[in-house]
Design a protein around this motif. Structure first.
Motif, PDB file in Angstrom:
ATOM      1  N   VAL A 183      38.812  20.545  36.152  1.00 22.93           N
ATOM      2  CA  VAL A 183      39.478  19.245  36.245  1.00 22.93           C
ATOM      3  C   VAL A 183      38.589  18.253  37.013  1.00 22.93           C
ATOM      4  N   PHE A 184      37.820  18.758  37.982  1.00 25.26           N
ATOM      5  CA  PHE A 184      36.973  17.882  38.796  1.00 25.26           C
ATOM      6  C   PHE A 184      35.501  17.991  38.417  1.00 25.26           C
ATOM      7  N   TYR A 237      39.341  27.055  35.014  1.00 24.29           N
ATOM      8  CA  TYR A 237      39.712  26.725  36.391  1.00 24.29           C
ATOM      9  C   TYR A 237      38.836  27.436  37.424  1.00 24.29           C
ATOM     10  N   PRO A 257      41.318  16.715  45.923  1.00 22.57           N
ATOM     11  CA  PRO A 257      42.380  16.543  46.923  1.00 22.57           C
ATOM     12  C   PRO A 257      42.269  17.606  48.015  1.00 22.57           C
ATOM     13  N   ASN A 261      51.810  24.691  41.961  1.00 23.87           N
ATOM     14  CA  ASN A 261      51.361  23.870  40.838  1.00 23.87           C
ATOM     15  C   ASN A 261      50.774  24.679  39.684  1.00 23.87           C
ATOM     16  N   VAL A 270      44.146  22.951  40.649  1.00 24.43           N
ATOM     17  CA  VAL A 270      43.289  22.052  41.410  1.00 24.43           C
ATOM     18  C   VAL A 270      42.055  22.805  41.918  1.00 24.43           C
TER      19      VAL A 270
END
Lengths: 262, 419
Positions: free
Chosen positions: B332-333, B115, B395, B37, B222
Motif C-alpha cells: 500500500v505504501f 502486504y 501511519p 484492520n 498497513v
C-alpha cells in the motif's frame, strides 16, 4: 484511502477468480452439436421415458460390442435412473445368462441373471473384444460420457456425425468418417439406422431420437447420482446462503462497537 | 505472547490446567490480540485450516473403500461413486477440495506477497508455510495418481521421469521411486501410503505455522508494528472468529457450487479412462494448480535445466525475505513495488495458461518470456526496487491517520522491541 484501495484489490482478486478457465486441457467442444438436455442446469433431471428407451437402444444395439461393467441390473430400478419396476428389473436380469461358479463340485455353471449381477460384458476380456472389432477396442460405456471432452454433446454428435468422407480423405477398410470424432476416423460403423429398434412405448425410432435417448441413458450410467446431486446441491446452497446471512448480521452486530468496518 | 494470567474458575479445571495447561492455551487462542484492520484476504488462513480438515476427513472415509492395486483401483473408485452411501459426495468433496485448497493457498500466498507478511520478524512463518505448500503439491500429485486413470498414470510417468535427469544416478533413483521398471502397481501402493501420510505432516506444520504466527502476531494491511493488546487490536474471539466464519461460508458456497453442479470441470476427462501403459494421451496436463511450474519445466530445452528451474522456481521463495530489501512491508505504501507485484501476478497466470497449452510456437516463446521474468522478479526487481523506491508516508498506528509529510520508513520496522 487505504480501505478504498483494498476494495479495489478485493474486486480485482474476485475478477481473477471468476476468470479461471473452467477446464484446462479439455479438447475443443466448440463445434459439437448442442442439445438442450433435460439433465443440464441446477435442477436438471433425466427424462424417465428417454432413459428407458435409451436402455433399449443400449441393450439391442450397443451392448453387442460395448461393455458396461460398473453397472448392475438393480441400478435400472433405482431412483434417479430409468426406474424400471422391480418385476421389470428381475425380468431384464433373468434374460441374461451369467457364468457362475465354481459350485460345491468345483464346476462352473450358467444361471439366469439376478438384479445384483453386474452388466454382462459381450467379450470375456479386452483382447477378445479388440480382436473381434478389427483391432479397435470398443470402450466400456460405464463412464464414457465423463471420459470425453464435451460429454453428452460429444456422444450425441458422434452418433449423428457419420457422413461421406471429403474427397481428399482416403479411408482404409473398416474405417469410417465421422465429422465429430476426434481425428475424424472411427472404426465403428454408424450404429444407428431408422427403425433399428422398435420402441416399446411406440415412439418413432428416428436416428436422432435414438441418439438422444441412448446419450441420455449413457449420461445416467456415468452419473447415476446426478438427480440426487442436483437436489442436494440446491438445498445445501440455500442453507449456506441463509446461514451466511445470519453470520453476516451477527458479525455486523459484534463489530458495531469497533470503529473499523468489516 | 499471552502476558495475561489465566486461572480456571473450577477446581477440576485448575487441577487439570496445572498438569497440562490446555485451558491456558485455549484462553490464549481466544484472547489473542489481532489487528482490527485485517481485511478479507486475512480470512484465508482459517479457510485453509478448514480445507485441510475436510481433505483429511473425506480422505479417511475414501481410504476405507479404496483399493490400492493397479487392477482394482479404478473399479474401486467407481464402487465408491455408485455403491457407497454418499460415496459420490465424499469423493467429489475430496477431489474438488484439492482445487479449493490450492485456490485458497494461492490467495494466502499472494496476500503475503502484497502486504509483505514474509518480512522480518515473520520469516519463519513464511518458510513453514512454504514447506506446507511443497507438501501440498506432493500430496495432490500422489492423490491424483490414485484413481489410476490415464492422466493419473501418465502424469505419474512424466513427473517421476524428471528424476532421470539427475546425472549418473538418475535412472537408479527413478527405478527406486517406482519400485519397478515403470510406473506400476508398486508405485501406486507407495503413492497411496505417502498420500495418507503427508496430510498429517502438513497438520503438524500447520500447528508450527500458527505457533510461529502467535509470537510476533499478525501482520496487517498497513504493515506496521502495533502494540498488542491496544486500541489497534481486537481479541480473536469473537471478532475474528465470526469474520472468519462469514468468509468461510462464502467460500463454502463456491465450493458447494463445484461439488454439486460441476464436479468434474476442474479435472481432466481422460482420467475417466482406465490407465493404459500402451496408449499415451494426446496432451499430458497436470492439474491446474501445478500448471505454472509445468510451463517453467517445459520452457527449458534441456531436461536437467528444466527440472532445476522448476524446483528453483519454488525454492527461490524460501529466500524471498532476504531478496526483498525494502524496509516497508505493505505494498500500500510502495508505489513502485505495487506495480511490479501486479505484473508478477499476471506473469504467473500467463505461465499457468501456457502450461495448459502445447509447448510449441508462440506458447513456448511466451512460456520462456514468463519464466525469465519470474526469476527476474525475485533476483533483480525485488532487491533493486527495495533500494531505490521512495515509499509513501506511513501511519504511526492503525487508528491514527497518515502523518503529514514524510516519515522515516524504518518506523515501520522495529525488530528490536519485538517478542
Amino acid at each position: 484511502m487505504i480501505r478504498f484501495k483494498s476494495k479495489i484489490l478485493a474486486l480485482s482478486f474476485s475478477l481473477l477468480l471468476t476468470s479461471i478457465p473452467p477446464s484446462f486441457g479439455a479438447g475443443s467442444g466448440d463445434n459439437l452439436l448442442k442439445v438442450d438436455w433435460s439433465f443440464k442446469g441446477l435442477t436438471g433431471k433425466f427424462d424417465r421415458a428417454s432413459l428407458q428407451r435409451g436402455f433399449q437402444v443400449y441393450k439391442e444395439v450397443c451392448s453387442s460390442c460395448h461393455s458396461m461393467q460398473y453397472l448392475s441390473y438393480r441400478n435400472l430400478g433405482e431412483p434417479g435412473g430409468p426406474e424400471f419396476s422391480e418385476q421389470e428389473v428381475k425380468a431384464i436380469a433373468a434374460s441374461i445368462e451369467i457364468d457362475d461358479g465354481p459350485d460345491s463340485q468345483g464346476e462352473m455353471f450358467v444361471r439366469p441373471g439376478r438384479p445384483a449381477d453386474k452388466f454382462k460384458s459381450p467379450y470375456p476380456n479386452v483382447n477378445a473384444s479388440t480382436a473381434a472389432n478389427g483391432g479397435a477396442y470398443p470402450p466400456d460405456m460405464s463412464v464414457l460420457v465423463k471420459a470425453r471432452p464435451g460429454g453428452s454433446n460429444y456422444i450425441y454428435s458422434v452418433l449423428m456425425g457419420y457422413e461421406e468422407p471429403p474427397a481428399e480423405i482416403n479411408l482404409d477398410d473398416g474405417v469410417y468418417y465421422n465429422k465429430y470424432m476426434i481425428g475424424n476416423k472411427i472404426k465403428m460403423s454408424s450404429p444407428l439406422s431408422e427403425d433399428i429398434v422398435e420402441y416399446t412405448d411406440g415412439t418413432q425410432s428416428t436416428v436422432d431420437q435414438m441418439a438422444k435417448d441412448v446419450t441420455t441413458f449413457l449420461t445416467w450410467a456415468a452419473e447415476p447420482e446426478l438427480e440426487e446431486r442436483h437436489r442436494t446441491g440446491v438445498k445445501v446452497i440455500i442453507y449456506l446462503i441463509l446461514l451466511t446471512t445470519l453470520v453476516y448480521l451477527s458479525m455486523k452486530k459484534i463489530w458495531s462497537g469497533i470503529d473499523t468496518e468489516v | 505472547m499471552s502476558e495475561h494470567d489465566y486461572t480456571p474458575k473450577s477446581k477440576v479445571g485448575k487441577w487439570f490446567n496445572d498438569r497440562l495447561p490446555l485451558l491456558t492455551l485455549g484462553s490464549h487462542l481466544s484472547d489473542y490480540p489481532t489487528p482490527k484492520n485485517l481485511n478479507y484476504w486475512w480470512t484465508f488462513g482459517g479457510i485453509l485450516t478448514f480445507c485441510l480438515l475436510t481433505q483429511i476427513i473425506t480422505g479417511i472415509v475414501l481410504a476405507m473403500h479404496y483399493v490400492a492395486h493397479a487392477d482394482l483401483a479404478f473399479a474401486s473408485v467407481e464402487h465408491i461413486m455408485r455403491d457407497v452411501n454418499f460415496g459420490w459426495l465424499i469423493r467429489y468433496i475430496h477431489s474438488n477440495g484439492a482445487s479449493m485448497f490450492f485456490l485458497a493457498v494461492y490467495i494466502h500466498i499472494f496476500r503475503s506477497l502484497f502486504y509483505g507478511s514474509y518480512k522480518s520478524p515473520r520469516e519463519v512463518i513464511w518458510i513453514i508455510g512454504l514447506m506446507i505448500y511443497v507438501l501440498m503439491m506432493a500430496a495432490a500429485f500422489m492423490g491424483y495418481v490414485l484413481p489410476w486413470g490415464q492422466m493419473s498414470f501418465w502424469g505419474a510417468t512424466v513427473i517421476t521421469n524428471l528424476f532421470t535427469a539427475i546425472p549418473l544416478v538418475g535412472e537408479s533413483i527413478t527405478t527406486w521411486l517406482w519400485g519397478a521398471y515403470s510406473v506400476d502397481n508398486p508405485t501406486l501402493n507407495r503413492f497411496f501410503s505417502l498420500h495418507y501420510l503427508i496430510p498429517f505432516l502438513i497438520l503438524g506444520l500447520v500447528v508450527l505455522h500458527i505457533w510461529a504466527l502467535h509470537i510476533p502476531g499478525n501482520n496487517n494491511p498497513v504493515g506496521i508494528d502495533i502494540k498488542k493488546p491496544s486500541k489497534d487490536t481486537v481479541p480473536f474471539h469473537p471478532y475474528i472468529t465470526i469474520k472468519d466464519a462469514f468468509a468461510l461460508l462464502m467460500f463454502m458456497i463456491i465450493f458447494a457450487g463445484f461439488v454439486f453442479f460441476s464436479p468434474n470441470v476442474l479435472g481432466h476427462s481422460d482420467n475417466y479412462i482406465p490407465a493404459n501403459p500402451l496408449v499415451t494421451p494426446a496432451h499430458i496436463v497436470p492439474e491446474w494448480y501445478l500448471l505454472p511450474f509445468y510451463a517453467i519445466l517445459r520452457s527449458v530445452p534441456d531436461k536437467l535445466g528444466g527440472v532445476i528451474l522448476m524446483f528453483g522456481a519454488i525454492f527461490i521463495l524460501f529466500v524471498l525475505p532476504w531478496l526483498d530489501t525494502s524496509k516497508v512491508r505493505s505494498a500500500v505504501f510502495r508505489p513502485i513495488y505495487r506495480q511490479f507485484y501486479w505484473i508478477f501476478v499476471l506473469d504467473v497466470l500467463m505461465l499457468g495458461y501456457m502450461g495448459a497449452m502445447p509447448a510449441e510456437g508462440i506458447y513456448l516463446v511466451l512460456a520462456r518470456v514468463g519464466t525469465i521474468y519470474y526469476f527476474l522478479h525475485f533476483i533483480v526487481v525485488l532487491p533493486l526496487v527495495g533500494l531505490l523506491e521512495k515509499t509513501d508516508p506511513i501511519p504511526m498506528s492503525i487508528s491514527e491517520p497518515v502523518l503529514t509529510g514524510g516519515v522515516d520508513p524504518s518506523l515501520a520496522r522495529k525488530d528490536d522491541d519485538k517478542i
